[in-house]
Design a protein around this motif. Structure first.
Motif, PDB file in Angstrom:
ATOM      1  N   GLU A 110       0.833  -1.205   0.000  1.00 56.65           N
ATOM      2  CA  GLU A 110       0.000   0.000   0.000  1.00 56.65           C
ATOM      3  C   GLU A 110       0.874   1.264   0.000  1.00 56.65           C
ATOM      4  O   GLU A 110       0.583   2.229  -0.710  1.00 56.65           O
ATOM      5  CB  GLU A 110      -0.923  -0.012   1.210  1.00 56.65           C
ATOM      6  CG  GLU A 110      -1.983   1.044   1.158  1.00 56.65           C
ATOM      7  CD  GLU A 110      -3.046   0.866   2.220  1.00 56.65           C
ATOM      8  OE1 GLU A 110      -4.110   1.493   2.049  1.00 56.65           O
ATOM      9  OE2 GLU A 110      -2.843   0.127   3.195  1.00 56.65           O
ATOM     10  N   PHE A 111       1.936   1.259   0.777  1.00 64.96           N
ATOM     11  CA  PHE A 111       2.864   2.388   0.815  1.00 64.96           C
ATOM     12  C   PHE A 111       3.449   2.658  -0.579  1.00 64.96           C
ATOM     13  O   PHE A 111       3.463   3.797  -1.053  1.00 64.96           O
ATOM     14  CB  PHE A 111       4.000   2.096   1.805  1.00 64.96           C
ATOM     15  CG  PHE A 111       5.125   3.088   1.780  1.00 64.96           C
ATOM     16  CD1 PHE A 111       5.035   4.280   2.482  1.00 64.96           C
ATOM     17  CD2 PHE A 111       6.292   2.828   1.075  1.00 64.96           C
ATOM     18  CE1 PHE A 111       6.077   5.199   2.472  1.00 64.96           C
ATOM     19  CE2 PHE A 111       7.336   3.732   1.055  1.00 64.96           C
ATOM     20  CZ  PHE A 111       7.228   4.926   1.761  1.00 64.96           C
ATOM     21  N   VAL A 112       3.933   1.600  -1.233  1.00 64.38           N
ATOM     22  CA  VAL A 112       4.540   1.764  -2.558  1.00 64.38           C
ATOM     23  C   VAL A 112       3.519   2.340  -3.533  1.00 64.38           C
ATOM     24  O   VAL A 112       3.820   3.270  -4.288  1.00 64.38           O
ATOM     25  CB  VAL A 112       5.126   0.432  -3.075  1.00 64.38           C
ATOM     26  CG1 VAL A 112       5.514   0.534  -4.548  1.00 64.38           C
ATOM     27  CG2 VAL A 112       6.336   0.026  -2.236  1.00 64.38           C
ATOM     28  N   MET A 113       2.289   1.846  -3.502  1.00 67.74           N
ATOM     29  CA  MET A 113       1.277   2.347  -4.431  1.00 67.74           C
ATOM     30  C   MET A 113       0.920   3.800  -4.121  1.00 67.74           C
ATOM     31  O   MET A 113       0.807   4.622  -5.038  1.00 67.74           O
ATOM     32  CB  MET A 113       0.029   1.453  -4.374  1.00 67.74           C
ATOM     33  CG  MET A 113      -0.916   1.677  -5.528  1.00 67.74           C
ATOM     34  SD  MET A 113      -0.138   1.367  -7.120  1.00 67.74           S
ATOM     35  CE  MET A 113      -0.830   2.733  -8.037  1.00 67.74           C
ATOM     36  N   ASP A 114       0.766   4.147  -2.840  1.00 69.72           N
ATOM     37  CA  ASP A 114       0.476   5.534  -2.475  1.00 69.72           C
ATOM     38  C   ASP A 114       1.602   6.460  -2.922  1.00 69.72           C
ATOM     39  O   ASP A 114       1.359   7.559  -3.437  1.00 69.72           O
ATOM     40  CB  ASP A 114       0.279   5.665  -0.952  1.00 69.72           C
ATOM     41  CG  ASP A 114      -1.031   5.070  -0.468  1.00 69.72           C
ATOM     42  OD1 ASP A 114      -1.913   4.787  -1.298  1.00 69.72           O
ATOM     43  OD2 ASP A 114      -1.150   4.871   0.760  1.00 69.72           O
ATOM     44  N   TYR A 115       2.812   6.044  -2.713  1.00 76.49           N
ATOM     45  CA  TYR A 115       3.999   6.810  -3.084  1.00 76.49           C
ATOM     46  C   TYR A 115       4.048   6.982  -4.613  1.00 76.49           C
ATOM     47  O   TYR A 115       4.279   8.071  -5.141  1.00 76.49           O
ATOM     48  CB  TYR A 115       5.210   6.032  -2.589  1.00 76.49           C
ATOM     49  CG  TYR A 115       6.430   6.799  -2.179  1.00 76.49           C
ATOM     50  CD1 TYR A 115       6.928   7.873  -2.896  1.00 76.49           C
ATOM     51  CD2 TYR A 115       7.152   6.384  -1.065  1.00 76.49           C
ATOM     52  CE1 TYR A 115       8.079   8.520  -2.519  1.00 76.49           C
ATOM     53  CE2 TYR A 115       8.314   7.020  -0.678  1.00 76.49           C
ATOM     54  CZ  TYR A 115       8.771   8.082  -1.407  1.00 76.49           C
ATOM     55  OH  TYR A 115       9.928   8.716  -1.038  1.00 76.49           O
ATOM     56  N   LEU A 116       3.823   5.883  -5.327  1.00 73.68           N
ATOM     57  CA  LEU A 116       3.881   5.890  -6.792  1.00 73.68           C
ATOM     58  C   LEU A 116       2.858   6.853  -7.392  1.00 73.68           C
ATOM     59  O   LEU A 116       3.169   7.591  -8.329  1.00 73.68           O
ATOM     60  CB  LEU A 116       3.645   4.461  -7.292  1.00 73.68           C
ATOM     61  CG  LEU A 116       3.804   4.188  -8.765  1.00 73.68           C
ATOM     62  CD1 LEU A 116       4.274   2.755  -8.966  1.00 73.68           C
ATOM     63  CD2 LEU A 116       2.527   4.415  -9.523  1.00 73.68           C
ATOM     64  N   LYS A 117       1.636   6.855  -6.845  1.00 76.73           N
ATOM     65  CA  LYS A 117       0.567   7.696  -7.400  1.00 76.73           C
ATOM     66  C   LYS A 117       0.905   9.182  -7.381  1.00 76.73           C
ATOM     67  O   LYS A 117       0.424   9.934  -8.223  1.00 76.73           O
ATOM     68  CB  LYS A 117      -0.744   7.468  -6.627  1.00 76.73           C
ATOM     69  CG  LYS A 117      -1.448   6.179  -6.959  1.00 76.73           C
ATOM     70  CD  LYS A 117      -2.064   6.197  -8.324  1.00 76.73           C
ATOM     71  CE  LYS A 117      -3.271   7.112  -8.369  1.00 76.73           C
ATOM     72  NZ  LYS A 117      -3.961   7.106  -9.646  1.00 76.73           N
ATOM     73  N   THR A 118       1.712   9.612  -6.418  1.00 78.40           N
ATOM     74  CA  THR A 118       2.008  11.039  -6.307  1.00 78.40           C
ATOM     75  C   THR A 118       3.399  11.411  -6.782  1.00 78.40           C
ATOM     76  O   THR A 118       3.613  12.540  -7.211  1.00 78.40           O
ATOM     77  CB  THR A 118       1.851  11.523  -4.853  1.00 78.40           C
ATOM     78  OG1 THR A 118       2.748  10.774  -4.024  1.00 78.40           O
ATOM     79  CG2 THR A 118       0.429  11.358  -4.361  1.00 78.40           C
ATOM     80  N   GLU A 119       4.349  10.491  -6.715  1.00 74.54           N
ATOM     81  CA  GLU A 119       5.743  10.862  -6.945  1.00 74.54           C
ATOM     82  C   GLU A 119       6.362  10.325  -8.230  1.00 74.54           C
ATOM     83  O   GLU A 119       7.451  10.751  -8.592  1.00 74.54           O
ATOM     84  CB  GLU A 119       6.603  10.427  -5.749  1.00 74.54           C
ATOM     85  CG  GLU A 119       6.139  11.030  -4.437  1.00 74.54           C
ATOM     86  CD  GLU A 119       6.054  12.551  -4.460  1.00 74.54           C
ATOM     87  OE1 GLU A 119       7.017  13.212  -4.893  1.00 74.54           O
ATOM     88  OE2 GLU A 119       5.004  13.090  -4.053  1.00 74.54           O
ATOM     89  N   ALA A 120       5.734   9.384  -8.872  1.00 75.79           N
ATOM     90  CA  ALA A 120       6.302   8.833 -10.107  1.00 75.79           C
ATOM     91  C   ALA A 120       5.954   9.743 -11.286  1.00 75.79           C
ATOM     92  O   ALA A 120       4.796  10.123 -11.455  1.00 75.79           O
ATOM     93  CB  ALA A 120       5.773   7.426 -10.347  1.00 75.79           C
TER      94      ALA A 120
END
Length: 160
Positions: A110-120
């Motif tokens: 969940e952390f990786v997906m949350d991070y990816l949605k905003t920072e990738a």
């Protein structure tokens, strides 16, 4: 390789089997597969085109993996993200994490997906009945990342 950006589709079963093979000590695998929706903000979506900046995007995804591994020691992470023109129901992204126990696997995924949605650095353009439009970031994505103690735009400097 924990990060891939590609035009071709991916096979969940194959990807998870390869991820599990990296570490025989794992006891849990958590996965998220994102797909193209057929409706967004009240408009029918005919297609979604994802663009990226080669090299920069992969480095940003690698930084996300490293941030997750700092928070959850011993996890393995895989991110596969597609680019190009996609149709409704096409797979866009796979995030898979492994750990000794399910709690860390679920949380890190969940952390990786949350991070990816905003920072990738991906740019999304939808083709709708009204014509093409760029998809803006959602405040809900920033809120999801903030619950991890990370502010959007500063995630690359996150240290925990």
């Amino acid at each position: 390789m924990p990060v891939r950006v590609q035009t071709e589709d991916f096979d969940l079963t194959t990807e998870v089997a390869q991820l599990r093979a990296r570490n025989p000590a794992i006891g849990a695998v958590a996965c998220f597969v994102g797909t193209v929706r057929d409706l967004n903000d009240g408009s029918t979506i005919a297609s979604l085109e994802l663009e990226h900046y080669p090299g920069m995007t992969e480095k940003a995804l690698e930084a996300i993996v490293e941030a997750a591994q700092r928070r959850w020691a011993g996890i393995e992470v895989l991110i596969v993200h597609r680019v190009g023109k996609l149709a409704p129901l096409d797979q866009i992204v796979l995030v898979a994490t492994t750990s000794k126990h399910r709690g860390d696997a679920f949380a890190s995924c969940e952390f990786v997906m949350d991070y990816l949605k905003t920072e990738a650095p991906f740019w999304k353009k939808e083709e709708t009945e009204q014509g093409a439009r760029w998809v803006d970031a959602r405040e809900s994505d920033n809120t999801a990342l903030a619950r991890w103690g990370v502010a959007s735009g500063n995630a690359s400097r996150e240290s925990s």
